[in-house]
Design an enzyme around this catalytic site. Structure first.
Site, PDB file in Angstrom:
ATOM      1  N   ASP A  23       0.412  -1.202  -0.395  1.00 24.75           N
ATOM      2  CA  ASP A  23      -0.096   0.122  -0.216  1.00 24.75           C
ATOM      3  C   ASP A  23       0.618   1.089   0.263  1.00 24.75           C
ATOM      4  O   ASP A  23       0.348   2.333   1.165  1.00 24.75           O
ATOM      5  CB  ASP A  23      -0.579   0.077   1.438  1.00 24.75           C
ATOM      6  CG  ASP A  23      -2.257  -1.072   1.041  1.00 24.75           C
ATOM      7  OD1 ASP A  23      -2.125  -1.985   0.244  1.00 24.75           O
ATOM      8  OD2 ASP A  23      -1.900  -1.710   2.545  1.00 24.75           O
ATOM      9  N   GLU A 185     -11.730   1.175  -3.755  1.00 23.49           N
ATOM     10  CA  GLU A 185     -10.681   1.633  -2.943  1.00 23.49           C
ATOM     11  C   GLU A 185      -9.542   2.474  -2.931  1.00 23.49           C
ATOM     12  O   GLU A 185      -9.686   2.483  -4.250  1.00 23.49           O
ATOM     13  CB  GLU A 185     -10.051  -0.135  -2.014  1.00 23.49           C
ATOM     14  CG  GLU A 185      -9.844  -0.940  -2.531  1.00 23.49           C
ATOM     15  CD  GLU A 185      -9.663  -2.274  -1.844  1.00 23.49           C
ATOM     16  OE1 GLU A 185      -9.359  -2.274  -0.366  1.00 23.49           O
ATOM     17  OE2 GLU A 185      -9.551  -3.307  -2.268  1.00 23.49           O
TER      18      GLU A 185
END
Length: 517
Positions: A23, A185
């Site tokens: 991420d 997302e």
């Protein structure tokens, strides 16, 4: 057919941050780039890296280093810190993230003037979901984007204006539902030449992962989808060595070039493959055509990349996790080490003689077991420790490979029934087995793990003698596909007791990690 000529331009290797570095989010301050990643149940939280060329990264600390910022005690594996966003605005660094699974969890923001220094205590934001983002418009308005929904397949990107003094949100609006209607997302908003761009991740975080883009004349939308979405994905490429490309962030370099960092995995074995190093950080160039971003000229991301140039004066080099590493501790743990949840000060201490560990659980199955580790960052590598330890009955210490509490391997020295042994133990889900045990003597022990893509080999030496093989084990049983979760294998020393704090501290005098790739 190759014409035999070397490719022109500059080369670098992907991933630029190998091992568990998922991420990624990136911010620029002048000539400097800073990158942060998710840390889940590991403490300190949100590792932070610095670079001037986007390829050679140095770890400069963590955003969350105090219990007052982050309390992970009692968290399950893969709970904790999800998907940070790092931004630099008017001389201040902002990091916004989500703490998942805690009583006082949720979104929060911390700030710092110097990212390598101390960060503030959290400012909490009352909103559901995960994956928060901050965008600062030229008129001074700050926007808060995040992902929320009744269930993950129904997640949508939402947005509200935010007061960064109080954390209060204005009216919430739906911003993006995804090109496939779900799993939207990891939103980030950027402005370029008066146009606003929204990038998101879709398709879940495994082999269907992808990056999608929309654009608008206003940061509040509506966003028109890119005609060639997804702009980055390796879905449908089962034979490619890199997979699961997604969860991206973009940055503009001082020379005007644009770049994207994103996560991916390196699978191995028969299709479908497995991966145990976790989700890693990759880099690709971004160009612009007809007002739309094009990632790597629309081509797949390769392990070896050729670009016209890299930012900064450096030609690129090895990232911090790619380097050999050796420490005798010398009274400190450097920033590459993390604990599984907040450490108990009674079980860890440092001196000029090394790292002293006190065990308090009878296995690594327990959430508060004594263990400190670093990500395994290469398929082929060696890790070893020199251990000073003369255990009493019920005590053990050694070197462990940990994916989570139900999937871990360890080689250790312990004492049972008056006999000291070197043993290898494997925990694979519901099954635990001691696969090797040999009597040993003395107080000086060398414990070694040699890793290849598909196998770990465990070796023991008395003192500094030649290590002898005790056992082997398949790497696949520590893979995400077997163990689940969002993390990768960590390597480091551990200590166990008989359910209480041990009377004999284990002295870790030396730790070595050597890539063989």
């Amino acid at each position: 057919m190759s014409d035999g000529r070397e490719p022109s331009g500059m080369q670098y290797s992907n991933p630029v941050l190998p091992g568990m570095h998922p991420d990624p989010t990136i911010a620029r301050a002048g000539e400097d780039f800073y990158l942060a990643i998710s840390s889940f149940e590991y403490f300190p939280g949100v590792p932070l890296f610095h670079s001037t060329d986007l390829v050679s990264w140095e770890r400069v600390g963590h955003c969350l280093t105090r219990d007052s910022q982050l309390d992970l005690r009692g968290r399950e594996a893969s709970d904790g810190i999800y998907a940070p966003t790092l931004r630099h605005h008017d001389g201040t660094f902002y990091m916004v993230t989500t703490d998942v699974g805690g009583d006082n969890g949720g979104h929060f923001i911390v700030t710092a003037d110097d990212p390598a220094g101390e960060w503030s205590d959290p400012l909490y934001v009352d909103a559901g979901g995960i994956d928060p983002d901050l965008f600062f418009d030229d008129d001074g308005t700050a926007y808060f984007q995040y992902t929320d929904g009744e269930s993950l397949p129904e997640y949508r990107v939402r947005q509200a204006e935010i007061d960064l003094d109080t954390g209060e949100l204005g009216d919430v609006r739906q911003l993006w539902r995804g090109i496939e209607g779900g799993f939207a997302e990891a939103p980030h908003i950027y402005e370029r030449d008066g146009t606003y761009y929204l990038i998101t991740a879709e398709g879940g975080t495994h082999t269907d992962h992808m990056v999608t883009v929309g654009r608008s004349d206003d940061p509040t939308g509506p966003f028109e989808p890119h005609p060639d979405n997804p702009v980055l994905s390796h879905r449908g490429r089962p034979m490619h060595p890199l997979s699961a490309m997604g969860h991206a962030d973009m940055v503009q370099a001082p020379d005007g070039s644009w770049w994207m960092v994103f996560l991916g995995i390196r699978q191995y074995g028969p299709n479908p493959g497995v991966h145990h190093l976790g989700r890693e950080t990759f880099l690709a160039p971004v160009t612009w055509e007809d007002g739309w971003p094009i990632v790597n000229d629309g081509e797949p991301i390769d392990p070896e990349m050729t670009v016209e140039s890299l930012p900064g004066d450096s030609p690129g080099g090895l990232s911090s996790p790619a380097r050999p590493f050796e420490t005798t501790f010398d009274g400190e743990l450097d920033d590459s080490w993390q604990f599984r949840r907040n450490p108990d000060p009674a079980t860890y201490s440092l001196s000029d003689d090394g790292l002293s560990l006190v065990g308090k659980t009878d296995s690594l199955d327990e959430l508060d077991a004594t263990f400190v580790g670093r990500p395994q960052s290469h398929f082929d590598c060696r890790a070893e420790i020199d251990l000073g330890f003369d255990p009493d009955d019920g005590e053990e210490a050694g070197l462990a490979l940990v994916m989570n509490e139900s999937h871990h391997y360890e080689i250790g020295v312990g004492r049972e029934g008056g006999e000291t042994v070197a043993r290898v133990r494997l925990r694979i889900g519901e099954v635990a087995d001691e696969v090797a045990a040999v009597p040993v003597g003395g107080e000086d022990h060398r414990l070694v793990v040699d890793a290849t893509t598909e196998e770990y080999t465990f070796r023991y030496a008395d003192g500094d003698g030649e290590p002898t093989e005790l056992a082997t084990a398949a790497t696949r049983y520590l893979s995400t596909e077997v163990a689940g979760g969002f993390t990768g294998v960590y390597i480091g020393p551990y200590a166990l007791g008989a359910g209480t704090e041990t009377a004999t501290p284990a002295q870790v005098q030396r730790f070595v990690y050597e890539p063989a790739e």
